[in-house]
Design a protein around this motif. Structure first.
Motif, PDB file in Angstrom:
ATOM      1  N   LEU A  40      28.210  12.557 -13.108  1.00  0.00           N
ATOM      2  CA  LEU A  40      29.676  12.526 -13.269  1.00  0.00           C
ATOM      3  C   LEU A  40      30.305  13.886 -12.979  1.00  0.00           C
ATOM      4  O   LEU A  40      31.374  13.984 -12.385  1.00  0.00           O
ATOM      5  N   ARG A  41      29.619  14.940 -13.382  1.00  0.00           N
ATOM      6  CA  ARG A  41      30.170  16.289 -13.206  1.00  0.00           C
ATOM      7  C   ARG A  41      29.766  16.914 -11.873  1.00  0.00           C
ATOM      8  O   ARG A  41      30.008  18.099 -11.633  1.00  0.00           O
ATOM      9  N   GLY A  42      29.088  16.137 -11.029  1.00  0.00           N
ATOM     10  CA  GLY A  42      28.726  16.628  -9.702  1.00  0.00           C
ATOM     11  C   GLY A  42      27.623  17.674  -9.719  1.00  0.00           C
ATOM     12  O   GLY A  42      27.498  18.464  -8.787  1.00  0.00           O
ATOM     13  N   LEU A  43      26.787  17.665 -10.767  1.00  0.00           N
ATOM     14  CA  LEU A  43      25.711  18.660 -10.835  1.00  0.00           C
ATOM     15  C   LEU A  43      24.473  18.200 -10.085  1.00  0.00           C
ATOM     16  O   LEU A  43      23.666  19.012  -9.636  1.00  0.00           O
ATOM     17  N   ILE A  44      24.305  16.903 -10.015  1.00  0.00           N
ATOM     18  CA  ILE A  44      23.269  16.358  -9.129  1.00  0.00           C
ATOM     19  C   ILE A  44      23.879  15.162  -8.385  1.00  0.00           C
ATOM     20  O   ILE A  44      24.791  14.502  -8.901  1.00  0.00           O
ATOM     21  N   GLU A  72       7.540  35.109 -21.868  1.00  0.00           N
ATOM     22  CA  GLU A  72       8.996  35.052 -21.707  1.00  0.00           C
ATOM     23  C   GLU A  72       9.299  34.771 -20.230  1.00  0.00           C
ATOM     24  O   GLU A  72       8.819  35.469 -19.339  1.00  0.00           O
ATOM     25  N   VAL A  73      10.113  33.744 -20.019  1.00  0.00           N
ATOM     26  CA  VAL A  73      10.367  33.252 -18.656  1.00  0.00           C
ATOM     27  C   VAL A  73      11.861  33.319 -18.363  1.00  0.00           C
ATOM     28  O   VAL A  73      12.676  32.957 -19.209  1.00  0.00           O
ATOM     29  N   ALA A  74      12.213  33.751 -17.151  1.00  0.00           N
ATOM     30  CA  ALA A  74      13.599  33.608 -16.683  1.00  0.00           C
ATOM     31  C   ALA A  74      13.600  32.596 -15.555  1.00  0.00           C
ATOM     32  O   ALA A  74      12.723  32.635 -14.682  1.00  0.00           O
ATOM     33  N   ASP A  75      14.549  31.681 -15.584  1.00  0.00           N
ATOM     34  CA  ASP A  75      14.699  30.737 -14.470  1.00  0.00           C
ATOM     35  C   ASP A  75      15.981  31.111 -13.734  1.00  0.00           C
ATOM     36  O   ASP A  75      17.080  30.949 -14.268  1.00  0.00           O
ATOM     37  N   VAL A  76      15.827  31.626 -12.519  1.00  0.00           N
ATOM     38  CA  VAL A  76      16.975  32.099 -11.737  1.00  0.00           C
ATOM     39  C   VAL A  76      17.598  30.924 -10.989  1.00  0.00           C
ATOM     40  O   VAL A  76      16.900  30.161 -10.323  1.00  0.00           O
ATOM     41  N   GLY A  77      18.925  30.769 -11.123  1.00  0.00           N
ATOM     42  CA  GLY A  77      19.625  29.682 -10.426  1.00  0.00           C
ATOM     43  C   GLY A  77      19.233  28.320 -10.960  1.00  0.00           C
ATOM     44  O   GLY A  77      18.884  27.423 -10.205  1.00  0.00           O
ATOM     45  N   SER A  78      19.344  28.170 -12.275  1.00  0.00           N
ATOM     46  CA  SER A  78      18.874  26.932 -12.933  1.00  0.00           C
ATOM     47  C   SER A  78      19.632  25.691 -12.514  1.00  0.00           C
ATOM     48  O   SER A  78      19.112  24.583 -12.627  1.00  0.00           O
ATOM     49  N   GLY A  79      20.880  25.842 -12.098  1.00  0.00           N
ATOM     50  CA  GLY A  79      21.673  24.661 -11.748  1.00  0.00           C
ATOM     51  C   GLY A  79      21.846  23.769 -12.964  1.00  0.00           C
ATOM     52  O   GLY A  79      22.377  24.178 -13.999  1.00  0.00           O
ATOM     53  N   ALA A  80      21.342  22.544 -12.873  1.00  0.00           N
ATOM     54  CA  ALA A  80      21.436  21.618 -14.010  1.00  0.00           C
ATOM     55  C   ALA A  80      20.223  21.732 -14.933  1.00  0.00           C
ATOM     56  O   ALA A  80      20.019  20.881 -15.803  1.00  0.00           O
TER      57      ALA A  80
END
Ligand SMILES: C[S@@+](CC[C@H](N)C(=O)[O-])C[C@H]1O[C@@H](n2cnc3c(N)ncnc32)[C@H](O)[C@@H]1O
Length: 245
Positions: A40-44, A72-80
Protein backbone atom coordinates in the motif's frame (compact mmCIF):
# COMPACT_ATOMS: atom_id res chain seq x y z
CA UNK A 1 0.28 -0.26 12.76
CA UNK A 2 -3.25 -0.96 11.53
CA UNK A 3 -4.59 -4.46 11.45
CA UNK A 4 -4.28 -5.89 8.00
CA UNK A 5 -6.84 -8.07 6.36
CA UNK A 6 -5.54 -8.80 2.86
CA UNK A 7 -4.45 -12.27 2.07
CA UNK A 8 -0.76 -13.02 2.67
CA UNK A 9 1.01 -16.04 1.21
CA UNK A 10 1.45 -18.60 3.96
CA UNK A 11 4.88 -19.75 5.02
CA UNK A 12 6.24 -22.64 2.93
CA UNK A 13 7.42 -25.78 4.73
CA UNK A 14 11.06 -24.81 4.32
CA UNK A 15 10.42 -21.72 6.47
CA UNK A 16 10.06 -24.10 9.41
CA UNK A 17 13.63 -25.24 8.84
CA UNK A 18 14.96 -21.71 8.46
CA UNK A 19 13.18 -19.99 11.38
CA UNK A 20 13.07 -21.49 14.89
CA UNK A 21 9.51 -22.36 15.92
CA UNK A 22 9.24 -19.46 18.36
CA UNK A 23 10.45 -16.94 15.74
CA UNK A 24 8.33 -18.20 12.81
CA UNK A 25 5.19 -16.28 13.91
CA UNK A 26 7.26 -13.08 13.81
CA UNK A 27 8.41 -13.87 10.27
CA UNK A 28 4.80 -14.59 9.29
CA UNK A 29 3.63 -11.28 10.75
CA UNK A 30 6.43 -9.43 8.92
CA UNK A 31 5.39 -11.14 5.66
CA UNK A 32 1.83 -10.02 6.31
CA UNK A 33 2.89 -6.41 6.92
CA UNK A 34 5.02 -6.40 3.77
CA UNK A 35 2.19 -7.83 1.67
CA UNK A 36 -0.29 -5.28 2.94
CA UNK A 37 1.11 -2.02 4.35
CA UNK A 38 4.36 -2.51 2.42
CA UNK A 39 2.51 -2.74 -0.88
CA UNK A 40 0.00 0.00 0.00
CA UNK A 41 2.82 2.40 0.84
CA UNK A 42 4.78 1.52 -2.31
CA UNK A 43 7.69 -0.03 -0.41
CA UNK A 44 7.54 -3.23 -2.38
CA UNK A 45 5.86 -3.87 -5.73
CA UNK A 46 2.46 -5.58 -5.79
CA UNK A 47 3.93 -8.35 -7.94
CA UNK A 48 6.30 -9.22 -5.10
CA UNK A 49 3.52 -10.05 -2.66
CA UNK A 50 2.84 -13.62 -3.88
CA UNK A 51 6.55 -14.43 -3.90
CA UNK A 52 7.54 -12.77 -0.65
CA UNK A 53 8.78 -15.92 1.00
CA UNK A 54 10.86 -17.33 -1.84
CA UNK A 55 12.38 -14.16 -3.25
CA UNK A 56 12.66 -12.09 -0.12
CA UNK A 57 12.29 -13.63 3.35
CA UNK A 58 13.99 -16.98 2.75
CA UNK A 59 16.49 -15.52 0.35
CA UNK A 60 17.55 -13.03 3.05
CA UNK A 61 17.32 -15.48 5.94
CA UNK A 62 20.07 -17.72 4.57
CA UNK A 63 22.47 -14.78 4.87
CA UNK A 64 22.52 -15.68 8.57
CA UNK A 65 24.75 -18.66 7.65
CA UNK A 66 27.56 -16.15 7.04
CA UNK A 67 27.18 -14.15 10.27
CA UNK A 68 28.88 -15.20 13.53
CA UNK A 69 27.01 -15.45 16.83
CA UNK A 70 26.34 -12.36 18.93
CA UNK A 71 27.84 -9.68 16.71
CA UNK A 72 26.78 -6.14 15.85
CA UNK A 73 25.42 -5.78 12.32
CA UNK A 74 24.56 -2.75 10.19
CA UNK A 75 22.25 -3.21 7.23
CA UNK A 76 22.90 -0.43 4.71
CA UNK A 77 19.91 0.61 2.58
CA UNK A 78 17.40 -1.59 4.37
CA UNK A 79 14.42 -0.35 2.38
CA UNK A 80 11.46 -2.26 3.82
CA UNK A 81 13.82 -4.30 6.04
CA UNK A 82 15.62 -6.68 3.69
CA UNK A 83 17.78 -8.32 4.82
CA UNK A 84 18.11 -6.51 8.19
CA UNK A 85 14.69 -7.20 9.67
CA UNK A 86 14.73 -10.82 8.55
CA UNK A 87 18.08 -11.30 10.32
CA UNK A 88 16.75 -9.58 13.46
CA UNK A 89 13.74 -11.92 13.50
CA UNK A 90 15.75 -15.04 12.86
CA UNK A 91 18.76 -14.21 15.05
CA UNK A 92 17.90 -12.57 18.38
CA UNK A 93 21.60 -12.94 19.29
CA UNK A 94 22.48 -10.19 16.78
CA UNK A 95 22.21 -6.45 17.38
CA UNK A 96 21.05 -4.90 14.13
CA UNK A 97 21.17 -1.28 12.98
CA UNK A 98 19.04 -0.55 9.94
CA UNK A 99 20.46 2.40 7.97
CA UNK A 100 18.03 3.93 5.51
CA UNK A 101 17.77 7.55 4.31
CA UNK A 102 14.12 7.71 3.24
CA UNK A 103 11.60 8.75 5.89
CA UNK A 104 8.75 6.73 4.38
CA UNK A 105 10.88 3.62 4.75
CA UNK A 106 12.26 4.33 8.22
CA UNK A 107 8.71 5.01 9.42
CA UNK A 108 7.67 1.57 8.19
CA UNK A 109 10.77 -0.05 9.69
CA UNK A 110 10.11 1.49 13.11
CA UNK A 111 6.48 0.45 12.98
CA UNK A 112 7.41 -3.14 12.16
CA UNK A 113 9.98 -3.19 14.98
CA UNK A 114 7.28 -2.01 17.43
CA UNK A 115 4.62 -4.33 16.06
CA UNK A 116 6.89 -7.37 16.33
CA UNK A 117 8.35 -6.29 19.67
CA UNK A 118 11.92 -6.66 18.43
CA UNK A 119 14.41 -5.46 21.03
CA UNK A 120 17.56 -6.03 19.01
CA UNK A 121 16.97 -3.42 16.29
CA UNK A 122 17.89 0.25 15.96
CA UNK A 123 16.58 2.26 13.01
CA UNK A 124 18.83 5.09 11.80
CA UNK A 125 17.56 7.51 9.21
CA UNK A 126 20.41 8.67 7.00
CA UNK A 127 22.86 7.67 4.34
CA UNK A 128 25.61 5.25 5.36
CA UNK A 129 28.22 7.94 4.71
CA UNK A 130 26.80 10.12 7.48
CA UNK A 131 27.91 7.49 10.01
CA UNK A 132 31.51 7.31 8.80
CA UNK A 133 33.81 8.05 11.71
CA UNK A 134 30.96 7.74 14.18
CA UNK A 135 29.96 4.08 14.21
CA UNK A 136 31.53 0.74 13.33
CA UNK A 137 30.13 -2.77 13.14
CA UNK A 138 31.34 -6.36 13.03
CA UNK A 139 29.32 -7.05 9.89
CA UNK A 140 27.85 -4.64 7.33
CA UNK A 141 25.20 -6.21 5.11
CA UNK A 142 23.26 -4.95 2.11
CA UNK A 143 21.05 -6.14 -0.70
CA UNK A 144 20.28 -4.37 -3.99
CA UNK A 145 21.74 -1.05 -2.88
CA UNK A 146 24.57 -0.21 -5.32
CA UNK A 147 27.25 -1.80 -7.51
CA UNK A 148 30.03 -3.30 -5.39
CA UNK A 149 32.51 -0.45 -5.96
CA UNK A 150 30.14 2.20 -4.63
CA UNK A 151 28.94 -0.11 -1.87
CA UNK A 152 32.52 -0.53 -0.67
CA UNK A 153 32.92 3.25 -0.48
CA UNK A 154 29.77 3.54 1.60
CA UNK A 155 30.15 0.43 3.74
CA UNK A 156 33.83 -0.27 4.46
CA UNK A 157 34.30 2.83 6.66
CA UNK A 158 31.65 1.26 8.91
CA UNK A 159 33.44 -2.10 9.13
CA UNK A 160 35.38 -2.84 12.31
CA UNK A 161 39.09 -3.69 11.78
CA UNK A 162 38.28 -7.39 12.27
CA UNK A 163 34.83 -7.23 10.69
CA UNK A 164 33.53 -7.71 7.16
CA UNK A 165 31.15 -6.41 4.56
CA UNK A 166 28.74 -9.15 3.40
CA UNK A 167 26.71 -8.02 0.40
CA UNK A 168 24.00 -10.08 -1.25
CA UNK A 169 24.42 -10.00 -5.01
CA UNK A 170 22.77 -11.48 -8.07
CA UNK A 171 24.24 -13.12 -11.15
CA UNK A 172 26.48 -10.08 -11.79
CA UNK A 173 28.57 -10.93 -8.73
CA UNK A 174 31.76 -11.99 -10.53
CA UNK A 175 31.72 -9.02 -12.89
CA UNK A 176 31.11 -6.64 -9.98
CA UNK A 177 34.06 -8.07 -8.05
CA UNK A 178 36.27 -7.59 -11.11
CA UNK A 179 35.09 -4.02 -11.70
CA UNK A 180 35.58 -3.13 -8.04
CA UNK A 181 39.30 -4.12 -8.09
CA UNK A 182 40.63 -0.52 -8.04
CA UNK A 183 38.34 0.43 -5.13
CA UNK A 184 39.29 -2.71 -3.19
CA UNK A 185 42.95 -1.83 -3.60
CA UNK A 186 42.54 1.87 -2.77
CA UNK A 187 40.57 1.16 0.41
CA UNK A 188 42.96 -1.53 1.63
CA UNK A 189 40.52 -4.44 1.40
CA UNK A 190 41.51 -8.09 1.26
CA UNK A 191 40.55 -10.39 -1.61
CA UNK A 192 36.76 -10.79 -1.79
CA UNK A 193 35.26 -14.24 -1.36
CA UNK A 194 32.00 -15.27 -2.96
CA UNK A 195 29.74 -17.54 -0.96
CA UNK A 196 26.69 -19.53 -2.04
CA UNK A 197 24.06 -19.60 0.68
CA UNK A 198 21.01 -21.78 1.16
CA UNK A 199 22.43 -24.87 -0.54
CA UNK A 200 20.40 -27.97 0.25
CA UNK A 201 17.69 -25.74 1.67
CA UNK A 202 16.36 -23.37 -0.97
CA UNK A 203 15.29 -24.13 -4.53
CA UNK A 204 17.34 -21.15 -5.70
CA UNK A 205 20.43 -20.31 -3.70
CA UNK A 206 21.68 -16.83 -2.80
CA UNK A 207 25.11 -15.39 -3.53
CA UNK A 208 26.98 -13.04 -1.24
CA UNK A 209 30.37 -11.41 -1.44
CA UNK A 210 32.45 -11.04 1.73
CA UNK A 211 35.14 -8.37 2.00
CA UNK A 212 37.40 -7.86 5.02
CA UNK A 213 40.35 -5.53 5.60
CA UNK A 214 43.66 -6.74 4.14
CA UNK A 215 45.59 -5.65 7.23
CA UNK A 216 43.31 -5.18 10.22
CA UNK A 217 46.17 -3.88 12.37
CA UNK A 218 46.62 -0.95 9.98
CA UNK A 219 43.00 0.17 10.37
CA UNK A 220 43.29 2.35 13.41
CA UNK A 221 40.45 3.87 15.37
CA UNK A 222 41.36 6.84 17.58
CA UNK A 223 39.26 6.77 20.71
CA UNK A 224 36.35 9.21 20.80
CA UNK A 225 35.43 11.30 23.83
CA UNK A 226 33.46 9.32 26.41
CA UNK A 227 30.40 11.52 25.80
CA UNK A 228 30.32 10.39 22.16
CA UNK A 229 30.48 6.70 22.95
CA UNK A 230 27.70 4.24 22.63
CA UNK A 231 27.62 1.43 25.18
CA UNK A 232 27.84 -2.05 23.74
CA UNK A 233 27.28 -5.03 25.98
CA UNK A 234 29.26 -3.42 28.78
CA UNK A 235 32.34 -3.13 26.60
CA UNK A 236 33.97 -0.07 25.15
CA UNK A 237 32.01 1.98 22.69
CA UNK A 238 31.99 1.01 19.04
CA UNK A 239 31.80 4.63 17.95
CA UNK A 240 35.24 5.14 16.53
CA UNK A 241 36.80 7.34 13.93
CA UNK A 242 38.56 5.46 11.21
CA UNK A 243 42.00 6.63 10.24
CA UNK A 244 44.00 4.25 8.13
CA UNK A 245 47.72 4.54 8.82
C1 LIG B 1 16.63 -0.93 -4.20
S1 LIG B 1 16.45 -0.52 -2.51
C2 LIG B 1 16.81 -2.07 -1.73
C3 LIG B 1 16.15 -2.18 -0.39
C4 LIG B 1 16.39 -3.50 0.33
N1 LIG B 1 17.77 -3.66 0.71
C5 LIG B 1 15.91 -4.67 -0.48
O1 LIG B 1 16.70 -5.52 -0.85
O2 LIG B 1 14.69 -4.73 -0.75
C6 LIG B 1 17.91 0.44 -2.14
C7 LIG B 1 17.82 1.16 -0.82
O3 LIG B 1 19.07 1.75 -0.53
C8 LIG B 1 18.84 3.02 0.05
N2 LIG B 1 20.09 3.81 -0.14
C9 LIG B 1 20.52 4.39 -1.27
N3 LIG B 1 21.71 5.02 -1.06
C10 LIG B 1 22.03 4.80 0.25
C11 LIG B 1 23.13 5.19 1.08
N4 LIG B 1 24.13 5.93 0.61
N5 LIG B 1 23.11 4.79 2.37
C12 LIG B 1 22.10 4.05 2.87
N6 LIG B 1 21.03 3.66 2.12
C13 LIG B 1 21.00 4.03 0.83
C14 LIG B 1 17.63 3.54 -0.69
O4 LIG B 1 16.95 4.57 0.02
C15 LIG B 1 16.79 2.28 -0.82
O5 LIG B 1 15.90 2.11 0.25
Amino acid sequence: MNDVSRETPSAPDVARRVFRSERLPLAERYAELLATEGVLRGLIGPREAPRLWDRHLLNCAVLAEAIPHGVEVADVGSGAGLPGLVLAIQRPDLRITLIEPLLRRTTFLSEVVDDLGLDNVEVVRGRAETLHGLRSFDVVTSRAVAPLGRLLEWSMPLVDPHGALIAMKGSSIDAEVEEAAPVLLRLGCGAPTVQTLGEGLLASTTAAVRVAWAEPSRVSWPSVPAAGRRPRGGQDARSKRRNRT
